[in-house]
Design an enzyme around this catalytic site. Structure first.
Site, PDB file in Angstrom:
ATOM      1  N   CYS A   1      10.468   1.271   1.873  1.00  0.00           N
ATOM      2  CA  CYS A   1      11.508   0.264   2.103  1.00  0.00           C
ATOM      3  C   CYS A   1      12.884   0.888   1.962  1.00  0.00           C
ATOM      4  O   CYS A   1      13.819   0.468   2.620  1.00  0.00           O
ATOM      5  CB  CYS A   1      11.330  -0.912   1.155  1.00  0.00           C
ATOM      6  SG  CYS A   1      11.164  -0.430  -0.562  1.00  0.00           S
TER       7      CYS A   1
ATOM      8  N   GLU B   1      10.785  -7.933  -3.530  1.00  0.00           N
ATOM      9  CA  GLU B   1      11.277  -6.627  -3.069  1.00  0.00           C
ATOM     10  C   GLU B   1      10.760  -6.453  -1.654  1.00  0.00           C
ATOM     11  O   GLU B   1       9.589  -6.115  -1.444  1.00  0.00           O
ATOM     12  CB  GLU B   1      10.707  -5.502  -3.948  1.00  0.00           C
ATOM     13  CG  GLU B   1      11.078  -5.584  -5.405  1.00  0.00           C
ATOM     14  CD  GLU B   1      12.529  -5.294  -5.666  1.00  0.00           C
ATOM     15  OE1 GLU B   1      13.247  -4.913  -4.722  1.00  0.00           O
ATOM     16  OE2 GLU B   1      12.962  -5.479  -6.812  1.00  0.00           O
ATOM     17  N   LEU B   2      11.639  -6.676  -0.667  1.00  0.00           N
ATOM     18  CA  LEU B   2      11.134  -6.743   0.713  1.00  0.00           C
ATOM     19  C   LEU B   2      11.618  -5.567   1.548  1.00  0.00           C
ATOM     20  O   LEU B   2      11.990  -4.534   1.022  1.00  0.00           O
ATOM     21  CB  LEU B   2      11.514  -8.102   1.308  1.00  0.00           C
ATOM     22  CG  LEU B   2      11.141  -9.297   0.398  1.00  0.00           C
ATOM     23  CD1 LEU B   2      11.615 -10.602   0.984  1.00  0.00           C
ATOM     24  CD2 LEU B   2       9.641  -9.346   0.121  1.00  0.00           C
TER      25      LEU B   2
ATOM     26  N   TRP C   1       0.805  -1.216   0.000  1.00  0.00           N
ATOM     27  CA  TRP C   1       0.000   0.000   0.000  1.00  0.00           C
ATOM     28  C   TRP C   1       0.847   1.278   0.000  1.00  0.00           C
ATOM     29  O   TRP C   1       0.328   2.360  -0.187  1.00  0.00           O
ATOM     30  CB  TRP C   1      -0.863   0.008   1.279  1.00  0.00           C
ATOM     31  CG  TRP C   1      -0.035  -0.390   2.472  1.00  0.00           C
ATOM     32  CD1 TRP C   1       0.077  -1.654   2.987  1.00  0.00           C
ATOM     33  CD2 TRP C   1       0.874   0.418   3.226  1.00  0.00           C
ATOM     34  NE1 TRP C   1       0.994  -1.664   4.024  1.00  0.00           N
ATOM     35  CE2 TRP C   1       1.493  -0.404   4.189  1.00  0.00           C
ATOM     36  CE3 TRP C   1       1.207   1.778   3.187  1.00  0.00           C
ATOM     37  CZ2 TRP C   1       2.436   0.071   5.098  1.00  0.00           C
ATOM     38  CZ3 TRP C   1       2.158   2.258   4.088  1.00  0.00           C
ATOM     39  CH2 TRP C   1       2.753   1.401   5.026  1.00  0.00           C
TER      40      TRP C   1
ATOM     41  N   LYS D   1      -2.787  -8.669  -6.977  1.00  0.00           N
ATOM     42  CA  LYS D   1      -3.410  -8.759  -5.654  1.00  0.00           C
ATOM     43  C   LYS D   1      -2.779  -7.617  -4.856  1.00  0.00           C
ATOM     44  O   LYS D   1      -1.614  -7.663  -4.471  1.00  0.00           O
ATOM     45  CB  LYS D   1      -3.101 -10.121  -5.006  1.00  0.00           C
ATOM     46  CG  LYS D   1      -3.720 -10.289  -3.631  1.00  0.00           C
ATOM     47  CD  LYS D   1      -2.738  -9.873  -2.548  1.00  0.00           C
ATOM     48  CE  LYS D   1      -3.324  -9.918  -1.157  1.00  0.00           C
ATOM     49  NZ  LYS D   1      -4.183  -8.771  -0.830  1.00  0.00           N
ATOM     50  N   HIS D   2      -3.571  -6.577  -4.658  1.00  0.00           N
ATOM     51  CA  HIS D   2      -3.032  -5.401  -3.979  1.00  0.00           C
ATOM     52  C   HIS D   2      -3.287  -5.517  -2.471  1.00  0.00           C
ATOM     53  O   HIS D   2      -4.029  -6.385  -2.024  1.00  0.00           O
ATOM     54  CB  HIS D   2      -3.707  -4.135  -4.548  1.00  0.00           C
ATOM     55  CG  HIS D   2      -2.753  -2.990  -4.682  1.00  0.00           C
ATOM     56  ND1 HIS D   2      -1.794  -2.715  -3.739  1.00  0.00           N
ATOM     57  CD2 HIS D   2      -2.604  -2.042  -5.639  1.00  0.00           C
ATOM     58  CE1 HIS D   2      -1.094  -1.652  -4.113  1.00  0.00           C
ATOM     59  NE2 HIS D   2      -1.550  -1.230  -5.279  1.00  0.00           N
TER      60      HIS D   2
ATOM     61  N   SER E   1      -4.779  -4.995   1.169  1.00  0.00           N
ATOM     62  CA  SER E   1      -6.209  -4.936   1.509  1.00  0.00           C
ATOM     63  C   SER E   1      -6.695  -3.534   1.894  1.00  0.00           C
ATOM     64  O   SER E   1      -7.898  -3.277   1.863  1.00  0.00           O
ATOM     65  CB  SER E   1      -6.504  -5.879   2.677  1.00  0.00           C
ATOM     66  OG  SER E   1      -6.217  -7.182   2.292  1.00  0.00           O
TER      67      SER E   1
ATOM     68  N   GLU F   1      13.263  -3.398  11.126  1.00  0.00           N
ATOM     69  CA  GLU F   1      12.902  -2.294  10.250  1.00  0.00           C
ATOM     70  C   GLU F   1      11.912  -1.397  10.986  1.00  0.00           C
ATOM     71  O   GLU F   1      10.959  -1.892  11.584  1.00  0.00           O
ATOM     72  CB  GLU F   1      12.255  -2.826   8.967  1.00  0.00           C
ATOM     73  CG  GLU F   1      11.859  -1.702   8.023  1.00  0.00           C
ATOM     74  CD  GLU F   1      11.293  -2.177   6.706  1.00  0.00           C
ATOM     75  OE1 GLU F   1      10.677  -3.265   6.673  1.00  0.00           O
ATOM     76  OE2 GLU F   1      11.454  -1.472   5.706  1.00  0.00           O
TER      77      GLU F   1
END
Ligand code: NDP
Length: 453
Positions: free
Chosen positions: A260, A226-227, A128, A152-153, A155, A357
């Site tokens: 990120c 891509e985390l 998001w 699948k975006h 929620s 993070e």
């Protein structure tokens, strides 16, 4: 699926998720679309992408308002994001053919070359935080390569997810080339299992990446991930301190810190720690979060109250373990998902502010003795996404950037951002594979050898 405004706390709208038969029908439509889409010339596909770019620009304000409402991004930043999406569509429309042109290889045979063929229907699982950019960064090269895609975006941004589908439809793309699937993350495994899906790309948390990568791997389907990141920014004793402080503050507050590749750990050599921290604090304090719908707001609320609370808990734990909060760090009553720019000093290993993070407007300042210790601390993380080094000695900067820091990219005297021409991605628990540039478009193709003796 509920879209909730993080600034007002109001429910915007509820959306019905898809049933299993509806998902299956959409996947079949994507597969049928692929059989035609892959036969089109690059020129024809490029013309569609050019129209998508125009459609994005025409709707820029409206789409920015949607992001502001669903995830709190200020309007100006939202319009900037949409412009960047148009840019990446035009970039791949212009360059895809050149990037994927067959490559002749001299083997002594009468014919031997490499061709790049599309794979089929790709599943994109997206977050998001940059609801449009993250999606377009995948779909522009993906579609230009001849693949079709389902999205699948996240929620909390169902309106953005449907708006992306609408833009591509309005730009005239053949039915099924791109579709949004309004589904919960619990449906993703079944979707991956469908033989129609040939590969997956996920941008999001390391936990989600590990699950999805495991599911894809068990079926021998490729994944690009891509985390998260905990980007180190090293400030050396010979840095331009004002420039470093300005770039560090700007990067830490990108998207209210929910990026990120936002700067997260500030590793400062002790000689300049005091001057850097003072200047950095002034710059962080100058930005206060406000109404994302207000044209003058520079940073908005966090995307959800839950994310704000998780961040606050990480800060509290770090303070209990000895960190010192010199700015922010407080939730105001009735402030919905607002969180102020915050700085923690005396950050040490073992604290969430060092080890985890921090996905919000919180900076961890870590003071070190010298360059060697700075590099050791920079690499003392499970992540390896972006990084930066500040020094007036450009050779020193290049040496550290190229050989010393374990990350997918390192910027010198600037903050990290993704640029269409340059590959983007991480190592370690920040994921694998690359997006953007020539490497990005080659992730979802069959590198095919053609040989005739
Ligand atoms: P998530 O990883 O939870 O969400 C990202 C996407 O993955 C969403 O579409 C989500 O769907 C989906 N997802 C989540 N869990 C699964 C699962 N088990 N199987 C399949 N799909 C899944 O990110 P968050 O919203 O929790 O964001 C917080 C964290 O994510 C941050 O700390 C940061 O590390 C990372 N992040 C990284 C980004 C990047 O650009 N690299 C961007 C955004 C977040 P759903 O919303 O339905 O759960």
């Amino acid at each position: 699926m509920k879209a909730i405004n993080p600034f007002t706390g109001e429910l915007i709208r509820e959306y019905q998720t898809l049933s299993k038969p509806e998902i299956d029908r959409k996947l079949e439509t994507s597969q049928e679309a692929f059989l035609n889409w892959k036969t089109l010339s690059y020129g024809v596909r490029a013309a569609y992408l050019m129209r998508v770019a125009e459609a994005l620009e025409l709707k820029s304000r409206q789409l920015a308002e949607l992001m502001a409402a669903e995830m709190g991004k200020p309007l100006k930043a939202g319009m900037g994001e949409i412009e960047k999406c148009a840019l990446v569509c035009r970039y791949y429309a212009r360059h895809a053919e050149e990037f994927l042109k067959p490559e002749a290889v001299d083997t002594g045979a009468s014919l031997s070359y490499i061709a790049f063929q599309p794979l089929g229907v790709i599943l994109a699982v997206m977050p998001w935080n940059f609801p449009f950019w993250q999606s377009f960064r995948f779909l522009a090269p993906g579609l230009m390569a001849g693949n079709t895609a389902v999205l699948k975006h996240a929620s909390n941004v169902p309106g953005c997810a449907l708006a992306i589908e609408e833009i591509l439809r309005d730009a005239g793309l053949p039915q099924g080339v791109f579709q949004t699937l309004l589904v919960k993350s619990t449906e993703v495994e079944e979707i991956i299992k469908n033989p129609i899906i040939k590969a997956v790309t996920l941008t999001g948390s390391t936990g989600a990446g590990m699950k999805v990568a495991g599911q894809a791997a068990s079926l021998l389907k490729k994944a690009v991930l891509e985390l998260g990141g905990s980007d180190p920014y090293i400030v050396l004793e010979d840095a331009d301190i004002e420039l470093a402080a300005a770039k560090c503050a700007e990067s830490r507050l990108i998207n209210t810190g929910q990026s990120c590749i936002a700067a997260k750990r500030f590793i400062v050599v002790e000689q300049v720690a005091e001057s850097f921290t003072a200047s950095f604090k002034r710059k962080m304090a100058a930005k206060q979060p406000g109404d994302p719908m207000d044209e003058n707001t520079e940073i908005g609320p966090m995307a959800t109250v839950e994310l704000r609370d998780e961040l606050h808990a990480q800060i509290q734990k770090s303070i209990e373990a000895g960190a010192v909060c010199i700015l922010g760090g407080k939730i105001e009553q009735g402030s919905h998902a607002l969180y102020p720019p915050t700085i923690l000093t005396k950050v040490k290993k073992g604290m969430p502010a060092y080890d985890e993070e921090m996905f919000g407007p919180v900076a961890s300042v870590i003071v070190v003795k010298d360059e060697d210790e700075a590099i050791r601390v920079a690499n003392d993380t499970v992540f390896g996404l972006g990084s930066a080094v500040f020094t007036e000695d450009l050779q020193r900067g290049s040496r550290i950037a190229e050989r010393m820091i374990d990350a997918g990219c390192c910027f010198i005297n600037d903050y990290v951002r993704s640029i269409p021409e340059l590959p983007f991605g991480g190592i370690k628990q920040s994921g694998y594979g690359r997006e953007l540039g020539v490497y990005g478009i080659k992730e979802f193709v069959n590198v095919k050898t053609i040989y005739r003796p």
